[in-house]
Design a protein around this motif. Structure first.
Motif, PDB file in Angstrom:
ATOM      1  N   VAL A  13       0.820  -1.220   0.000  1.00 12.28           N
ATOM      2  CA  VAL A  13       0.000   0.000   0.000  1.00 12.28           C
ATOM      3  C   VAL A  13       0.854   1.271   0.000  1.00 12.28           C
ATOM      4  O   VAL A  13       0.426   2.328  -0.451  1.00 12.28           O
ATOM      5  N   ALA A  14       2.139   1.150   0.429  1.00  8.23           N
ATOM      6  CA  ALA A  14       3.026   2.321   0.419  1.00  8.23           C
ATOM      7  C   ALA A  14       3.369   2.728  -1.006  1.00  8.23           C
ATOM      8  O   ALA A  14       3.961   3.773  -1.235  1.00  8.23           O
ATOM      9  N   ARG A  15       2.991   1.887  -1.975  1.00 11.68           N
ATOM     10  CA  ARG A  15       3.256   2.249  -3.375  1.00 11.68           C
ATOM     11  C   ARG A  15       2.027   2.844  -4.053  1.00 11.68           C
ATOM     12  O   ARG A  15       2.091   3.224  -5.212  1.00 11.68           O
ATOM     13  N   GLU A  21       2.396   8.998  -0.301  1.00 12.23           N
ATOM     14  CA  GLU A  21       2.434  10.382   0.176  1.00 12.23           C
ATOM     15  C   GLU A  21       2.399  10.440   1.710  1.00 12.23           C
ATOM     16  O   GLU A  21       3.117  11.222   2.341  1.00 12.23           O
ATOM     17  N   VAL A  22       1.562   9.585   2.323  1.00 12.64           N
ATOM     18  CA  VAL A  22       1.478   9.595   3.794  1.00 12.64           C
ATOM     19  C   VAL A  22       2.797   9.084   4.379  1.00 12.64           C
ATOM     20  O   VAL A  22       3.325   9.648   5.349  1.00 12.64           O
ATOM     21  N   TYR A  23       3.363   8.057   3.764  1.00  6.65           N
ATOM     22  CA  TYR A  23       4.658   7.542   4.242  1.00  6.65           C
ATOM     23  C   TYR A  23       5.725   8.640   4.157  1.00  6.65           C
ATOM     24  O   TYR A  23       6.432   8.924   5.126  1.00  6.65           O
ATOM     25  N   ARG A  24       5.819   9.268   2.973  1.00  6.95           N
ATOM     26  CA  ARG A  24       6.825  10.318   2.777  1.00  6.95           C
ATOM     27  C   ARG A  24       6.630  11.455   3.784  1.00  6.95           C
ATOM     28  O   ARG A  24       7.556  11.898   4.453  1.00  6.95           O
ATOM     29  N   GLY A  25       5.380  11.898   3.872  1.00  2.45           N
ATOM     30  CA  GLY A  25       5.109  13.112   4.651  1.00  2.45           C
ATOM     31  C   GLY A  25       5.230  12.929   6.155  1.00  2.45           C
ATOM     32  O   GLY A  25       5.655  13.843   6.862  1.00  2.45           O
ATOM     33  N   LEU A  26       4.849  11.750   6.652  1.00  8.05           N
ATOM     34  CA  LEU A  26       4.838  11.589   8.118  1.00  8.05           C
ATOM     35  C   LEU A  26       6.121  10.957   8.662  1.00  8.05           C
ATOM     36  O   LEU A  26       6.330  10.947   9.873  1.00  8.05           O
ATOM     37  N   THR A  27       6.989  10.474   7.773  1.00  7.14           N
ATOM     38  CA  THR A  27       8.286   9.983   8.261  1.00  7.14           C
ATOM     39  C   THR A  27       9.352  11.070   8.094  1.00  7.14           C
ATOM     40  O   THR A  27      10.459  10.927   8.601  1.00  7.14           O
ATOM     41  N   PRO A 269      -1.342   1.035  10.503  1.00  4.60           N
ATOM     42  CA  PRO A 269      -1.045  -0.375  10.250  1.00  4.60           C
ATOM     43  C   PRO A 269      -0.756  -0.695   8.786  1.00  4.60           C
ATOM     44  O   PRO A 269       0.157  -1.474   8.498  1.00  4.60           O
ATOM     45  N   ALA A 270      -1.481  -0.093   7.856  1.00  5.97           N
ATOM     46  CA  ALA A 270      -1.269  -0.447   6.441  1.00  5.97           C
ATOM     47  C   ALA A 270       0.135  -0.090   5.975  1.00  5.97           C
ATOM     48  O   ALA A 270       0.623  -0.620   4.974  1.00  5.97           O
ATOM     49  N   LEU A 271       0.786   0.838   6.678  1.00 10.79           N
ATOM     50  CA  LEU A 271       2.152   1.221   6.294  1.00 10.79           C
ATOM     51  C   LEU A 271       3.177   0.650   7.275  1.00 10.79           C
ATOM     52  O   LEU A 271       4.361   0.978   7.185  1.00 10.79           O
ATOM     53  N   ASP A 272       2.705  -0.159   8.223  1.00 12.12           N
ATOM     54  CA  ASP A 272       3.611  -0.715   9.239  1.00 12.12           C
ATOM     55  C   ASP A 272       4.330   0.383   9.999  1.00 12.12           C
ATOM     56  O   ASP A 272       5.522   0.272  10.288  1.00 12.12           O
ATOM     57  N   LEU A 273       3.617   1.444  10.322  1.00 10.46           N
ATOM     58  CA  LEU A 273       4.280   2.607  10.926  1.00 10.46           C
ATOM     59  C   LEU A 273       3.647   2.948  12.261  1.00 10.46           C
ATOM     60  O   LEU A 273       2.431   2.776  12.448  1.00 10.46           O
ATOM     61  N   GLU A 274       4.483   3.466  13.157  1.00 11.34           N
ATOM     62  CA  GLU A 274       3.970   4.126  14.361  1.00 11.34           C
ATOM     63  C   GLU A 274       4.648   5.502  14.366  1.00 11.34           C
ATOM     64  O   GLU A 274       5.877   5.591  14.332  1.00 11.34           O
ATOM     65  N   ILE A 275       3.828   6.548  14.349  1.00 10.00           N
ATOM     66  CA  ILE A 275       4.376   7.902  14.238  1.00 10.00           C
ATOM     67  C   ILE A 275       4.300   8.567  15.607  1.00 10.00           C
ATOM     68  O   ILE A 275       3.238   8.561  16.248  1.00 10.00           O
ATOM     69  N   LYS A 276       5.423   9.170  16.000  1.00 12.53           N
ATOM     70  CA  LYS A 276       5.491   9.829  17.303  1.00 12.53           C
ATOM     71  C   LYS A 276       5.306  11.339  17.106  1.00 12.53           C
ATOM     72  O   LYS A 276       5.935  11.927  16.222  1.00 12.53           O
ATOM     73  N   PHE A 277       4.421  11.931  17.919  1.00 11.98           N
ATOM     74  CA  PHE A 277       4.213  13.381  17.879  1.00 11.98           C
ATOM     75  C   PHE A 277       4.584  13.979  19.222  1.00 11.98           C
ATOM     76  O   PHE A 277       4.192  13.449  20.273  1.00 11.98           O
ATOM     77  N   GLY A 278       5.311  15.085  19.207  1.00 13.88           N
ATOM     78  CA  GLY A 278       5.529  15.845  20.428  1.00 13.88           C
ATOM     79  C   GLY A 278       4.346  16.774  20.659  1.00 13.88           C
ATOM     80  O   GLY A 278       3.596  17.068  19.718  1.00 13.88           O
TER      81      GLY A 278
END
Ligand code: AVI
Length: 326
Positions: A13-15, A21-27, A269-278
């Motif tokens: 799904v990252a492709r 775009e979500v992968y690029r932007g939030l990592t 989950p679809a990107l296997d990501l956990e994003i940390k926000f301050g």
């Protein structure tokens, strides 16, 4: 920069355009999301609602300029020839009707090529224009920007390409030049560009337009998180991200952000990501550049056009610019 091996190990799904775009932007840092993500079905409805808000002066001011000057604009564009009109990002084409009516008054019939990514908006525009303005021959093309322009050849006629609504302001200036240069490549010398662009003005007027009392712009901004929750299974809690509009004087732009109200983690989950926000960290979701006569002229001229004329409203809040391909 991602290494090839890490890109290859990303979930499928990252492709997709949204996933990538979500992968690029939030990592990345600072966190960003591209404004095209706003426009799912709900986002497009919310944008339509924004255009009717009392604080969002852009749409009604540009419409008022067309109401007053449509005949003059058509005369100036035509160079005594017949005009063919092409609209980039036509959407529902409501304001364009004023220009099409002026074209029909001038030359009885007019060819109009409407280009947009939204099939449903194009279908609605075509049906409405054909029933309300006899004499307009509508051709619609689904696509981005300039696709399909060659299909409206103009031997002995004048093509006028419309790029209205200040959509040019949602690009970085160098990208705006690229978009107009791409358009210029498909036109011949003498063809015209009619560009609508919002002007620099008092900060409080600008801020209100992007942070309205009814909260429609806030909902439009937050809808991007709803979209990521729905399409990528994320768990953004909308109550923990606040809409922020800021005026960036140095870059002459309104910025929209989503600010995290607490330190938190969000799973995608679809990107296997956990994003940390301050706490207080933002996702920068949109820039809306505001122009002076000279900053818009510079963009238009770098793209291969000569600025020909300009129309504005009584407050000089919005500009409609006619430029000629050189
Ligand atoms: C589409 N574009 C010209 C709008 C603007 O004003 O930059 C998008 C928008 N964003 C928030 N409100 C409207």
């Amino acid at each position: 920069m991602q290494s090839l091996s890490s890109i290859c190990s990303l979930p499928e799904v990252a492709r997709t355009p949204v996933g990538a775009e979500v992968y690029r932007g939030l990592t990345g840092l600072p966190k960003t999301l591209s404004p095209w993500l706003f426009y799912d079905e709900r986002g497009s409805e919310l944008f339509e609602a924004i255009t009717e808000l009392p604080e969002y002066y852009l749409t009604r001011t540009e419409r008022a300029i067309f109401t007053t000057y449509a005949d003059e604009i058509l005369d100036a564009a035509a160079d005594r020839k017949r005009v063919k009109m092409i609209e980039l990002g036509a959407g529902t084409a409501t304001k364009t009707g004023l220009l099409l009516e002026a074209a029909v008054r001038r030359q009885e019939t007019v060819d109009y090529l409407a280009i947009d990514v939204s099939e449903s908006a194009l279908a609605a525009a075509q049906q409405r224009i054909e029933s309300e303005i006899p004499g307009v021959n509508v051709i619609s093309r689904i696509g981005d920007y300039t696709e399909g322009i060659e299909e409206i050849p103009a031997a002995g006629q004048r093509r006028m390409a419309l790029y209205i609504g200040s959509s040019i302001g949602n690009f970085e200036p160098s990208d705006a030049v690229q978009v107009l240069r791409e358009l210029r490549r498909r036109l011949v010398p003498g063809d015209k560009l009619l560009l609508g662009a919002d002007r620099v003005k008092e900060r409080s007027v600008l801020l209100r337009a992007y942070d309205d009392a009814a909260g429609v712009t806030a909902a439009f901004n937050q809808n991007v998180l709803t979209r990521i929750n729905r399409e990528l299974g994320a768990n953004f809690n909308l109550r923990l991200f606040r809409h922020r509009a800021r005026w960036n004087h140095e870059h002459s732009r309104i910025e929209m952000h989503l600010e995290s109200l607490i330190a938190q983690h969000v799973a995608i989950p679809a990107l296997d990501l956990e994003i940390k926000f301050g706490r207080g960290e933002t996702i920068h979701t949109e820039n809306s550049y505001k122009f002076t006569a000279s900053s818009i002229s510079s963009i238009v001229e770098r793209a291969g056009f000569a600025m020909t004329r300009c129309w504005t409203d009584e407050h000089e809040w919005f500009g409609v610019y006619l430029a000629t391909a050189v």
